[in-house]
Design a protein around this motif. Structure first.
Motif, PDB file in Angstrom:
ATOM      1  N   PHE A  77       0.925  -1.356  -0.039  1.00  0.00           N
ATOM      2  CA  PHE A  77       0.162   0.123  -0.014  1.00  0.00           C
ATOM      3  C   PHE A  77       0.965   1.218  -0.209  1.00  0.00           C
ATOM      4  O   PHE A  77       2.025   1.234   0.480  1.00  0.00           O
ATOM      5  N   GLU A 106      -0.133  -3.515  -8.920  1.00  0.00           N
ATOM      6  CA  GLU A 106      -1.411  -3.134  -8.737  1.00  0.00           C
ATOM      7  C   GLU A 106      -2.028  -2.900  -7.319  1.00  0.00           C
ATOM      8  O   GLU A 106      -3.123  -2.892  -6.858  1.00  0.00           O
ATOM      9  N   ALA A 108      -2.993  -0.550  -4.058  1.00  0.00           N
ATOM     10  CA  ALA A 108      -3.587   0.776  -4.072  1.00  0.00           C
ATOM     11  C   ALA A 108      -2.675   1.892  -3.635  1.00  0.00           C
ATOM     12  O   ALA A 108      -1.663   1.703  -2.949  1.00  0.00           O
ATOM     13  N   LEU A 110      -2.835   6.091  -2.106  1.00  0.00           N
ATOM     14  CA  LEU A 110      -3.986   6.868  -1.419  1.00  0.00           C
ATOM     15  C   LEU A 110      -3.125   8.203  -1.331  1.00  0.00           C
ATOM     16  O   LEU A 110      -2.028   8.156  -0.726  1.00  0.00           O
ATOM     17  N   TYR A 135      -3.168  -4.458   5.656  1.00  0.00           N
ATOM     18  CA  TYR A 135      -2.034  -4.348   5.147  1.00  0.00           C
ATOM     19  C   TYR A 135      -0.676  -4.620   6.109  1.00  0.00           C
ATOM     20  O   TYR A 135      -1.064  -4.432   7.172  1.00  0.00           O
TER      21      TYR A 135
END
Length: 360
Positions: A77, A106, A108, A110, A135
């Motif tokens: 992440f 791929e 995420a 943020l 995570y």
């Protein structure tokens, strides 16, 4: 329930050093004037066509990844805190993913827009995701490029002399050692004062809030042309009046900051069952050395209990805490078992703090 800890840290600042004396060539100011008001002696600026917010973040991230002893592909992440992204959209998080060469994973990404408090908002978010078991290895970055968007004239000197460019990054991982982890975090905001420290133009507001709240000092002609749509995002009047630069009411920010800093630090310490006497090192956001000194004095902290580096880098907003924390660790000011407190206050207004027992 797992806890979270910082296992790797790194920072990067551009090579271009701009001193207070350098700025006297483009605006009416002086080294004495800047030092007296801010404590800043110099700052770093990017190479304008070769570096960006994301490229600074890449350098800091690679150092944090190496420090943590993991591979970049292990990251599951990305959290990217900045008020100066490369593009209006998409956010800088996906650009960082691409530049690190891990887009194919791929994972995420943020983006957090909490300005000076962005890194601590990000740390709180990372901590909660790890506690939830979502995570295990999170890359958290604070990176900023201010130098390309400042008003380098006497008109803009009150703001422009303060800010610099840089990036800091940490790897936040799950740990089964709760005694050496993030112990508590707290976040706050008060939008009442949103325009006191703001970068409003260009923007989609079309003057709505200015009229609604009777905000002075932001007069712009929003008259639209004869086209049926558009016409208020930006116009020549914004350029002519210098409205495309950041705005700051320094006294209002100072007064709020010196009140909210001690409050949120005390609140977060209490949430961890601790007090000011337990702090080994306070790493505050590097907005103004005078603010940090006032807060330290108010809380009864010694000089050696507070880490400041604004003298060298200016205010790097979301990047300032990770840069300072990284330097403090490198200098031996942060050791395993130390109680480290982080605190920030900035535009929004937003403010936050975190208390952690250093585990590395």
């Amino acid at each position: 329930m797992p806890h979270s800890t910082i296992t790797g840290i790194g920072h990067y600042v551009p090579k271009n050093v701009v001193t207070n004396q350098d700025l006297t060539a483009v605006m009416e100011t002086s080294d004495e004037w800047i030092r007296e008001r801010t404590g800043i002696e110099e700052r770093r600026y990017i190479d304008r066509t070769k570096e960006t917010t994301t490229t600074l973040a890449v350098e800091a991230s690679l150092r944090a990844i190496e420090d943590a002893g993991i591979e970049k592909e292990d990251i599951d992440f990305i959290i990217f805190a900045t008020l100066s992204p490369d593009y209006y959209f998409p956010g800088a998080g996906v650009l960082l993913q691409r530049e690190l060469g891990i887009a194919k994973t791929e994972i995420a990404a943020l983006d957090i827009r909490a300005q000076c408090s962005g890194f601590l908002y990000g740390l709180t978010t990372a901590d909660q995701f790890i506690r939830a078991g979502t995570y295990k290895k999170i890359l958290l970055v604070g990176a900023e490029v201010h130098s390309v968007g400042l008003d380098f004239s006497t008109r803009g000197r009150n703001v422009s002399v303060i800010f610099g460019d840089g990036a800091g990054a940490v790897i936040v991982e799950a740990t089964d050692e709760p005694e050496n982890s993030v112990l508590a975090t707290r976040m706050h905001s008060d939008g009442t004062y949103a325009e006191k420290l703001s970068y409003m133009y260009p923007g989609s507001h079309g003057g709505y809030f200015i009229e609604k709240y009777g905000i002075e000092g932001f007069d712009v002609d929003f008259a639209v042309n004869d086209q049926p749509y558009g016409g208020v995002f930006w116009n020549q009047d914004m350029l002519d009046k210098g409205r495309i630069y950041p705005h700051m009411e320094g006294q209002a920010v100072f007064k709020m900051a010196v009140r909210k800093f001690p409050e949120v630090i005390t609140e977060t310490l209490e949430a961890a069952g601790l007090g000011v006497k337990d702090i080994d090192l306070l790493v505050p956001h590097q907005a103004n050395l005078r603010i940090n000194q006032f807060v330290a004095h108010t809380m009864g902290l010694r000089d050696d209990q507070v880490y400041n580096n604004i003298m060298r880098y200016g205010n790097t907003t979301a990047a300032s805490i990770p840069i300072a924390l990284s330097e403090a660790r490198d200098e031996g000011r942060v050791k395993k078992g130390d109680l480290v407190t982080l605190a920030a206050f900035g535009a929004g207004f937003t403010w936050a703090a975190a208390v952690l027992r250093w585990g590395k």
